[in-house]
Enzyme design. Sequence first.
Site, PDB file in Angstrom:
ATOM      1  N   HIS A 192       0.817  -1.222   0.000  1.00 54.26           N
ATOM      2  CA  HIS A 192       0.000   0.000   0.000  1.00 54.26           C
ATOM      3  C   HIS A 192       0.848   1.269   0.000  1.00 54.26           C
ATOM      4  O   HIS A 192       2.024   1.234   0.286  1.00 54.26           O
ATOM      5  CB  HIS A 192      -1.043  -0.012   1.126  1.00 54.26           C
ATOM      6  N   GLU A 193       0.219   2.356  -0.382  1.00 49.06           N
ATOM      7  CA  GLU A 193       0.888   3.664  -0.531  1.00 49.06           C
ATOM      8  C   GLU A 193       2.057   3.604  -1.505  1.00 49.06           C
ATOM      9  O   GLU A 193       3.080   4.247  -1.297  1.00 49.06           O
ATOM     10  CB  GLU A 193       1.372   4.194   0.828  1.00 49.06           C
ATOM     11  N   GLY A 194       1.901   2.837  -2.575  1.00 45.26           N
ATOM     12  CA  GLY A 194       2.967   2.703  -3.575  1.00 45.26           C
ATOM     13  C   GLY A 194       3.777   1.447  -3.313  1.00 45.26           C
ATOM     14  O   GLY A 194       4.476   1.344  -2.322  1.00 45.26           O
TER      15      GLY A 194
END
Lengths: 611, 611
Positions: free
Chosen positions: A463-465
């Site tokens: 998550h978040e990249g």
Amino acid sequence: MAGSVLQEKLLPTLDYLLYEWLDLGALLERERFRDHDRAGITDLLGTAAEIATARYEPANRVIDDQEPRFDDGRVLLPKETQEAWDAYVDMGFLLATHDEEHGGLQLPRTADFASKIILGAASIGISPAILTEANAALLLTYGTEKQQSVFARRELAGAWTGTMCLSESQAGSSLSDITTRAVPDGAGSEDDVLGPRYRVTGDKMWISAGEHDLAENIVHLVLAKIPGPDGAVDPSTRGISLFVVPKFVVDADGALLERNDVVLVGLNHKLGYRGTPNTALSFGDGSHRPGGERGALGYLVGNPGDGLRQMFHMMNAARIEIGLGAAALGFAGYAASLDYAKQRRQGRPVTRDGKDASRPQAPIVEHADVKRMLLAQKAYAEGGIALGLYAARLLDEQQTGTADEAAEAGRLLEILTPVVKSWPSEWCLEANSLAIQVLGGSGYTRDFPVEQYWRDNRLNMIHEGTHGIQGLDLLGRKVRLEGGAYLDALASRVQRTVARAQQAGLATEADALATAWARAVATAEAAWGTGDPEDALPSATLFLQGFGHVVLAWVWLDIAAGAVAGTHPEAPGKVAAMRFFFGYELPKVGAWLDVVARRETLCRDLDVALL
Amino acid sequence: MAGSVLQEKLLPTLDYLLYEWLDLGALLERERFRDHDRAGITDLLGTAAEIATARYEPANRVIDDQEPRFDDGRVLLPKETQEAWDAYVDMGFLLATHDEEHGGLQLPRTADFASKIILGAASIGISPAILTEANAALLLTYGTEKQQSVFARRELAGAWTGTMCLSESQAGSSLSDITTRAVPDGAGSEDDVLGPRYRVTGDKMWISAGEHDLAENIVHLVLAKIPGPDGAVDPSTRGISLFVVPKFVVDADGALLERNDVVLVGLNHKLGYRGTPNTALSFGDGSHRPGGERGALGYLVGNPGDGLRQMFHMMNAARIEIGLGAAALGFAGYAASLDYAKQRRQGRPVTRDGKDASRPQAPIVEHADVKRMLLAQKAYAEGGIALGLYAARLLDEQQTGTADEAAEAGRLLEILTPVVKSWPSEWCLEANSLAIQVLGGSGYTRDFPVEQYWRDNRLNMIHEGTHGIQGLDLLGRKVRLEGGAYLDALASRVQRTVARAQQAGLATEADALATAWARAVATAEAAWGTGDPEDALPSATLFLQGFGHVVLAWVWLDIAAGAVAGTHPEAPGKVAAMRFFFGYELPKVGAWLDVVARRETLCRDLDVALL
């Protein structure tokens, strides 16, 4: 009240890093932080540890066993989640770093992030706090005064919570492809007191804390595209705008009105991190129609087309917190497996004379291989924590330093953020696997917490990249922007550490770091040797891994340079972890970087049919 | 009937390895295998794939969701487990490799293990077959004729199942410390037709398939110590004896009589591998008293004190199967993530001209980093499968080769078994993590199978001897026994591969393998430089990792030497996987081996207080 085994282990480490390494004391002398001193911050972290012990740790298995359930458009959570959230809000943690004028405490981010580690280690999945705070921070930066007072202030008070709604089913890493649309809500909509008013329609996926009853309203920050007069949208990310879309429509003073046209359409059933509901939301499906019209009411933040840039303000902070959360989980597993290893008796050390089976069994912490697995966890977890706190210190520097200091801190944050996010996600996951291994069969059961830490931590590379996205950000952008100024900023810090280490009698390690740093820089240059991203970037993830290990070697050597002659009880352990990192980990770097440096084409050119 | 996506991918790989690489065709010409030919074995593997597709794959998520439940001394399993077990038994897989005189098919182990990969990839946790077959094989080697006919024959028919009861709560890796005791069951007990009869008392832990209703009886093979006249036992492993302890007492013909004094006291709630109940058993707690007496009735196998040696007969085969199971899981994740990557569209390749957001999104399999993650999985999983099948081929060689061939096969098995067990356990777990990464957020949900593969696979570094135990076995024993003859046997094979590769035009890789092999051998010598195990063994696990990677480089180069000029459709993919292994993996070896070679003392001498 006594802290748990975990917190008793964690607090001295944080204390060491904050004051012996990061010199938080010096920071506290600055004007912004004049109301804080070491004693007060120690009290605050002690309070965090008490809440963690009393509310978070006991709830951690509960929120895993009783994962969020979907019930007629609502999300049901165990009562422990509400209790933990209330305790967090009551202590004012959400407000801690904010300006006094907004009711905040102006606590340094460095200290605030230490409190997040304390709570995250106790239960990473329990709280929607991260996104609420980041959401409010975005509005405080880019929102109108009214958006700040109505939305952000209530979020920081814990009355409402926040989300970030970026992804869609067909658009995760590729945000240019979002299909959510926003159209002006009729005549006069541009003059709405809460901001230009739009009707938002579309489906969002992977929305953390997208629906729950923990707070009375939820502030969604939603990426959407505004069609032009011909109905078409800019296909690139430049076409993305940002909207505040509350779960309940509110009046100009923030009083709740009717339900907005946002509905929960599903929950994702996850491998771990189950305390936080992960949702699929539908905007404007007509289930609720504010003002009788279809489409969720949303208020533009900033200017059309600025959405992604604004969201990155939130995302960069979120990425640092992801890394810190991963490191906190690594530390939790370390503390749990160390505690087990001291108590569990099994086997006997082998000596030159063989094993003497008539002797009592030894605690497994005395076996060399178990010590290796524990020292590795310590090096990964405390290294990850140190790196994250270093980033937090840079955020404080950005805010309170001189113009030059702030600019340098900004450059360092740019180059370090991909590593702060990704390195703990990978290596503190490995730490959690080692914790399982120390416990053996017991570690594989749900009677001990380590298997959950491992499951929870697996999310952090995604998550978040993802790891791959972080690698592209690092090698594809960050090492090249501003003529390499970001990399140069870090180079100065590395050189300073090399000099400190040489003076501290750590010449061998200083040389090893200087060599490894030079190799990393040369690798980036070699990758871009043809100037063609198709040559430079196929192995960007391996560059991220190799560069990350070099960064951690720098962090550890910098810590050890201060610790090697230190008298603090934590100091010798820090030196041991540094020796582990240089003896066992730094030599791994070449295998990753060489692939990048030779611009390996194997994977890029591989015929997919051969897979 | 068509196979699943997984099986359609797996069968051609197995076919390639069996016939193009291991030359199973030549083996089939031997007398023992005269009734088998390639067409028949292809049919048999096709049948296994049909059962896997119809019974195992659909049940795999069910057995995870509905983990075994404890109900008043019984274990409740979903009906899918019984259906899969019945299908397996009905096809005669349990008997396949056994002698015709025992009703077997005299199938080569190489082909039999291929069928196990097919079923294991579909659902690793579903079947107690592994231990049943190994249990029977032990009795066929060491048991009396009556123990064979009563117990082993019924196990191979699938009427009864088997367990191995080694561990106790306080004695896992340290079997010398078991407290289970066996005392002769009164006058005349030495003349029991089923073997010398004892009363067994004690508690066993981590017993797979220790209780269930899948079959009418369960044959426990139990390690216990026989007290001497003074009540004392030999504290070492030489005091361990082996007993057959059936769940239901039987008469001389195997007819079931009363319940034996063995009870289920608990189930372990595991992270994964949930299809197989893992139990705590109590022997002789008095809940059932055969003949009115307390203590479970057990029959000595072989001689007192031979227990551990006999059990290792079973354990070595089990260790090979653990490695194959880990590799099968690795392959399952590979096939699932490849299938996903071909269908999932996300992002666009970056070119010299940047990204063109107006183009349609590309299938992610076209991204270089995704190809890397897939090719890595292929190299790990197919490499693990190849190594396991190679070991199976050696088992066949041991049984049917000339005396010299059999002896050499035995030496190779001794040196390779720790690697066969441990390497896939570590690297096919990594493969499963990469499969999750390819799927991104979807991979983290339970809507896709990859997160379960990862959880299931985490067991394999623990059971049947942890990674640490395998390292001690390899560096502490196997490289030194018989004056290094085991290592020499493998050296000959490596040299043969180096020569083959040079002839095949793979001179660079041949040199790399020769260098890496020499480095591994020199590392073992350096580790033992002082002759003191306290110097040699602290980093035994790292030796296992480094040596394991060298072994896999050998396997891959040997496969590629045949494939590089091959016309088989699978051949080019094998060469690509070899190139990946040599380009990305083999360079990692030095970081592990150097620690061993310098006899690093950091962890051994570390003051535990610094952790």
